[in-house]
Motif scaffolding. Sequence first.
Motif, PDB file in Angstrom:
ATOM      1  N   ILE A  48       2.630 -10.927  -1.932  1.00 37.83           N
ATOM      2  CA  ILE A  48       1.602 -10.994  -0.879  1.00 37.83           C
ATOM      3  C   ILE A  48       1.004  -9.635  -0.550  1.00 37.83           C
ATOM      4  CG2 ILE A  48       2.683 -13.042   0.157  1.00 37.83           C
ATOM      5  CD1 ILE A  48       3.606 -11.181   2.481  1.00 37.83           C
ATOM      6  N   GLY A  49       1.679  -8.543  -0.946  1.00 40.61           N
ATOM      7  CA  GLY A  49       1.246  -7.231  -0.502  1.00 40.61           C
ATOM      8  C   GLY A  49       0.575  -6.345  -1.529  1.00 40.61           C
ATOM      9  N   ILE A  50       0.858  -6.588  -2.805  1.00 42.10           N
ATOM     10  CA  ILE A  50       0.310  -5.703  -3.828  1.00 42.10           C
ATOM     11  C   ILE A  50      -1.072  -6.184  -4.233  1.00 42.10           C
ATOM     12  CG2 ILE A  50       0.583  -4.840  -6.180  1.00 42.10           C
ATOM     13  CD1 ILE A  50       3.616  -4.829  -5.641  1.00 42.10           C
ATOM     14  N   ILE A 109       8.657  -6.158  -6.884  1.00 43.29           N
ATOM     15  CA  ILE A 109       7.283  -6.618  -7.105  1.00 43.29           C
ATOM     16  C   ILE A 109       7.241  -8.130  -7.310  1.00 43.29           C
ATOM     17  CG2 ILE A 109       7.330  -6.196  -9.601  1.00 43.29           C
ATOM     18  CD1 ILE A 109       4.373  -5.292  -9.357  1.00 43.29           C
ATOM     19  N   GLN A 110       8.323  -8.693  -7.843  1.00 44.56           N
ATOM     20  CA  GLN A 110       8.369 -10.115  -8.131  1.00 44.56           C
ATOM     21  C   GLN A 110       8.813 -10.937  -6.913  1.00 44.56           C
ATOM     22  OE1 GLN A 110      10.509  -7.828  -9.055  1.00 44.56           O
ATOM     23  NE2 GLN A 110      12.545  -8.619  -8.705  1.00 44.56           N
ATOM     24  N   LYS A 138       5.823   3.070   5.134  1.00 46.41           N
ATOM     25  CA  LYS A 138       5.182   4.179   4.418  1.00 46.41           C
ATOM     26  C   LYS A 138       4.316   3.659   3.271  1.00 46.41           C
ATOM     27  CE  LYS A 138       8.570   7.770   5.325  1.00 46.41           C
ATOM     28  NZ  LYS A 138       9.552   8.698   4.768  1.00 46.41           N
ATOM     29  N   LEU A 139       4.799   2.633   2.570  1.00 48.40           N
ATOM     30  CA  LEU A 139       4.069   2.093   1.421  1.00 48.40           C
ATOM     31  C   LEU A 139       2.869   1.262   1.851  1.00 48.40           C
ATOM     32  CD1 LEU A 139       7.091   0.975  -0.810  1.00 48.40           C
ATOM     33  CD2 LEU A 139       5.760   3.089  -0.966  1.00 48.40           C
ATOM     34  N   SER A 140       2.962   0.651   3.021  1.00 44.61           N
ATOM     35  CA  SER A 140       1.923  -0.249   3.522  1.00 44.61           C
ATOM     36  C   SER A 140       0.575   0.457   3.639  1.00 44.61           C
ATOM     37  CB  SER A 140       2.356  -0.781   4.897  1.00 44.61           C
ATOM     38  OG  SER A 140       1.337  -1.558   5.475  1.00 44.61           O
ATOM     39  N   GLY A 141      -0.451  -0.139   3.010  1.00 46.62           N
ATOM     40  CA  GLY A 141      -1.799   0.418   3.078  1.00 46.62           C
ATOM     41  C   GLY A 141      -2.016   1.644   2.210  1.00 46.62           C
ATOM     42  N   ASN A 142      -1.072   1.959   1.342  1.00 47.66           N
ATOM     43  CA  ASN A 142      -1.147   3.172   0.522  1.00 47.66           C
ATOM     44  C   ASN A 142      -0.932   2.861  -0.952  1.00 47.66           C
ATOM     45  OD1 ASN A 142      -1.494   5.408   2.459  1.00 47.66           O
ATOM     46  ND2 ASN A 142       0.453   4.666   3.281  1.00 47.66           N
ATOM     47  N   VAL A 143      -1.177   3.875  -1.770  1.00 47.31           N
ATOM     48  CA  VAL A 143      -0.868   3.800  -3.195  1.00 47.31           C
ATOM     49  C   VAL A 143       0.367   4.662  -3.445  1.00 47.31           C
ATOM     50  CG1 VAL A 143      -2.431   5.704  -3.781  1.00 47.31           C
ATOM     51  CG2 VAL A 143      -1.761   4.078  -5.544  1.00 47.31           C
ATOM     52  N   LYS A 161      -2.390  -3.290   3.699  1.00 45.13           N
ATOM     53  CA  LYS A 161      -1.715  -3.021   4.968  1.00 45.13           C
ATOM     54  C   LYS A 161      -0.874  -4.249   5.330  1.00 45.13           C
ATOM     55  CE  LYS A 161      -1.240  -0.319   8.592  1.00 45.13           C
ATOM     56  NZ  LYS A 161      -0.287   0.757   8.469  1.00 45.13           N
ATOM     57  N   LEU A 162       0.408  -4.049   5.493  1.00 44.33           N
ATOM     58  CA  LEU A 162       1.335  -5.123   5.845  1.00 44.33           C
ATOM     59  C   LEU A 162       1.587  -5.126   7.342  1.00 44.33           C
ATOM     60  CD1 LEU A 162       3.896  -4.333   3.008  1.00 44.33           C
ATOM     61  CD2 LEU A 162       2.349  -6.302   3.045  1.00 44.33           C
ATOM     62  N   THR A 163       1.825  -6.295   7.889  1.00 42.04           N
ATOM     63  CA  THR A 163       2.165  -6.363   9.316  1.00 42.04           C
ATOM     64  C   THR A 163       3.641  -6.040   9.493  1.00 42.04           C
ATOM     65  OG1 THR A 163       2.805  -8.696   9.320  1.00 42.04           O
ATOM     66  CG2 THR A 163       0.443  -8.200   9.649  1.00 42.04           C
TER      67      THR A 163
END
Length: 189
Positions: free
Chosen positions: A161-163, A154-155, A97-102, A130-132
């Motif tokens: 790699i995603g943020i 986040i750490q 859900k978080l992938s590719g979104n804010v 966008k995460l794989t």
Amino acid sequence: MSGLPQIILASKSPRRQELLKLMDIDFRVVLKEVDESYPDGLTPAEIALYIAQKKAEAFDEDITDEVVLTADTIVCIKGEILGKPDNAEHAIEMLHKLSGNVHEVYTGVCLLHKHQYNKFYDMSEVFFRKLTDEEIRSYVAEYQPFDKAGSYGIQQRIGLIGIERINGSYTNVVGLPTEKVYQQLKKLV
């Protein structure tokens, strides 16, 4: 920070403990089990503040001159609250859900001192690329983020790699808006 009363951190979060240490704040950790449910109809900020105060209320009868610091962090995407995942599949679902979104991260903080509740919160926007599926699954398998709202730190690798960027406080996303905490603690000196 000299001149402060004894600080009790009511959190088992190693991230919150590390942030206070980095701020040179002396504290001790005391834990109590607290029901983290909340009433329907609250905004994300109100939820974080409600739970932070509930955590502080568990100490109200026990303390004298100490300051009890409690916090609660929640993740919200498109109006949906993402708490801590129940299991690996739930964590994977959240990260998709978080992938590719804010999304928004809210941390509510409560400082209990002399039976007075000082509550405040911070909000940060987090932008994920966008995460794989492989990136998500390997992260969940290796880090088992079951104690983290929204299933990520986040750490940790997925954050690194995603943020793409954040608007707001980095430490708020870690779990404690340190600048706001510092300013409120200074008022107690």
